[in-house]
Design a protein around this motif. Sequence first.
Motif, PDB file in Angstrom:
ATOM      1  N   LEU A 195       0.829  -1.206   0.000  1.00 13.31           N
ATOM      2  CA  LEU A 195       0.000   0.000   0.000  1.00 13.31           C
ATOM      3  C   LEU A 195       0.863   1.255   0.000  1.00 13.31           C
ATOM      4  N   ARG A 196       1.917   1.252   0.799  1.00  8.28           N
ATOM      5  CA  ARG A 196       2.794   2.415   0.873  1.00  8.28           C
ATOM      6  C   ARG A 196       3.484   2.682  -0.470  1.00  8.28           C
ATOM      7  N   GLU A 197       3.900   1.616  -1.148  1.00 11.79           N
ATOM      8  CA  GLU A 197       4.656   1.759  -2.392  1.00 11.79           C
ATOM      9  C   GLU A 197       3.778   2.076  -3.598  1.00 11.79           C
ATOM     10  N   THR A 198       2.553   1.520  -3.629  1.00 14.00           N
ATOM     11  CA  THR A 198       1.720   1.646  -4.824  1.00 14.00           C
ATOM     12  C   THR A 198       0.551   2.605  -4.655  1.00 14.00           C
ATOM     13  N   GLY A 199       0.135   2.835  -3.402  1.00 16.38           N
ATOM     14  CA  GLY A 199      -1.003   3.715  -3.177  1.00 16.38           C
ATOM     15  C   GLY A 199      -2.335   3.097  -3.533  1.00 16.38           C
ATOM     16  N   GLU A 200      -2.377   1.772  -3.704  1.00 12.98           N
ATOM     17  CA  GLU A 200      -3.653   1.106  -4.017  1.00 12.98           C
ATOM     18  C   GLU A 200      -3.638  -0.311  -3.452  1.00 12.98           C
ATOM     19  N   THR A 201      -4.834  -0.916  -3.365  1.00 13.28           N
ATOM     20  CA  THR A 201      -4.963  -2.266  -2.830  1.00 13.28           C
ATOM     21  C   THR A 201      -5.610  -3.244  -3.807  1.00 13.28           C
ATOM     22  N   ALA A 202      -6.097  -2.721  -4.943  1.00 17.93           N
ATOM     23  CA  ALA A 202      -6.829  -3.577  -5.878  1.00 17.93           C
ATOM     24  C   ALA A 202      -5.978  -4.736  -6.380  1.00 17.93           C
ATOM     25  N   THR A 203      -4.697  -4.480  -6.656  1.00 22.24           N
ATOM     26  CA  THR A 203      -3.847  -5.549  -7.187  1.00 22.24           C
ATOM     27  C   THR A 203      -3.375  -6.506  -6.094  1.00 22.24           C
ATOM     28  N   TYR A 204      -3.731  -6.215  -4.853  1.00 16.88           N
ATOM     29  CA  TYR A 204      -3.350  -7.086  -3.728  1.00 16.88           C
ATOM     30  C   TYR A 204      -4.517  -7.938  -3.248  1.00 16.88           C
ATOM     31  N   ALA A 205      -5.679  -7.769  -3.876  1.00 17.07           N
ATOM     32  CA  ALA A 205      -6.914  -8.363  -3.360  1.00 17.07           C
ATOM     33  C   ALA A 205      -6.867  -9.881  -3.298  1.00 17.07           C
ATOM     34  N   ASP A 206      -6.102 -10.520  -4.193  1.00 16.31           N
ATOM     35  CA  ASP A 206      -6.064 -11.979  -4.189  1.00 16.31           C
ATOM     36  C   ASP A 206      -5.205 -12.528  -3.058  1.00 16.31           C
ATOM     37  N   ARG A 207      -4.556 -11.656  -2.278  1.00 13.93           N
ATOM     38  CA  ARG A 207      -3.714 -12.097  -1.168  1.00 13.93           C
ATOM     39  C   ARG A 207      -4.322 -11.790   0.199  1.00 13.93           C
ATOM     40  N   ILE A 208      -5.560 -11.325   0.215  1.00 10.36           N
ATOM     41  CA  ILE A 208      -6.239 -11.067   1.482  1.00 10.36           C
ATOM     42  C   ILE A 208      -7.569 -11.806   1.493  1.00 10.36           C
ATOM     43  N   ALA A 209      -8.168 -11.934   2.691  1.00 10.57           N
ATOM     44  CA  ALA A 209      -9.480 -12.572   2.799  1.00 10.57           C
ATOM     45  C   ALA A 209     -10.508 -11.772   2.009  1.00 10.57           C
ATOM     46  N   THR A 210     -11.445 -12.468   1.422  1.00  8.64           N
ATOM     47  CA  THR A 210     -12.520 -11.775   0.717  1.00  8.64           C
ATOM     48  C   THR A 210     -13.447 -11.108   1.725  1.00  8.64           C
ATOM     49  N   TRP A 211     -14.280 -10.208   1.209  1.00  6.33           N
ATOM     50  CA  TRP A 211     -15.289  -9.557   2.056  1.00  6.33           C
ATOM     51  C   TRP A 211     -16.149 -10.604   2.754  1.00  6.33           C
TER      52      TRP A 211
END
Length: 265
Positions: free
Chosen positions: A223-239
């Motif tokens: 998040l700090r490096e890219t300023g977004e989370t969309a491309t990280y979504a497959d590495r976190i729990a889904t909603w």
Amino acid sequence: RLVESAGFEAAYATGAGLANAQFGIPDIGLLSLGEVVAHTDRIASATSLPLVVDADTGFGGPVTAMRAVRMLERAGAAAIQLEDQEMPKRCGHFDSHTLIPAEHMTAKLVAVRQALEDPATVIVARTDARGVLGIDEAIRRASRYAGAGADVLFVEAPRTVEELERVGRELAGIPLVVNVVEGGKTPQLTLDEYAGLGFRVVLHANFLLRAVIRAGTDALAHLRETGETATYADRIATWQERQDLFHLPEFSAAQAHFDAVGVRS
């Protein structure tokens, strides 16, 4: 909740885990009895798993330990672990421990056994003597603690497979705990290997905490490096995985049910 959903049979509320995760402090005996009791109640209320609670030294002498185990039992502990360090204690895989005399620990175990209200509550007796007095004294103390009423024995931090084998052989006949700490003092083996050495409880202390620390660190760096989370979504729990873990569907169904009852009445 994660331990339960993964299919394990029990959860271990470790002193280090509580100190690190809830207060951001090291495992050097800084927590109070009230803090541990409150945390035990929260965990026990959130899972149906039997909960083993690390009560450190019992927070004092025999009478204080009696009060501690009764409070933890009422908060939902299925098993309570006590150790033979002096206060303030230190993590078993740190250096420079100081022990109470073995006879003081046996007195404490006799006292807490009398204090329990539920005969099914398990007492785990831990000795940290290996790092101070050697493996012979650690085994001798553990055997003595079994005679004082401990249901389970925990010889902390054996250094070699040979020492593990000695613990399993010389303390055979009572359930034994082995504490697996990545980077710690005890050899890392498989569950089957520990079982073959005589251990019935394998405690992976803070494995989940350390996994979460690494995962969180990596996510925040992204998040700090890219300023977004969309491309990280497959590495976190889904909603939905998050809501399911915290039982939102069941709470929503209960609210809808009682809203309907109110309308009908």
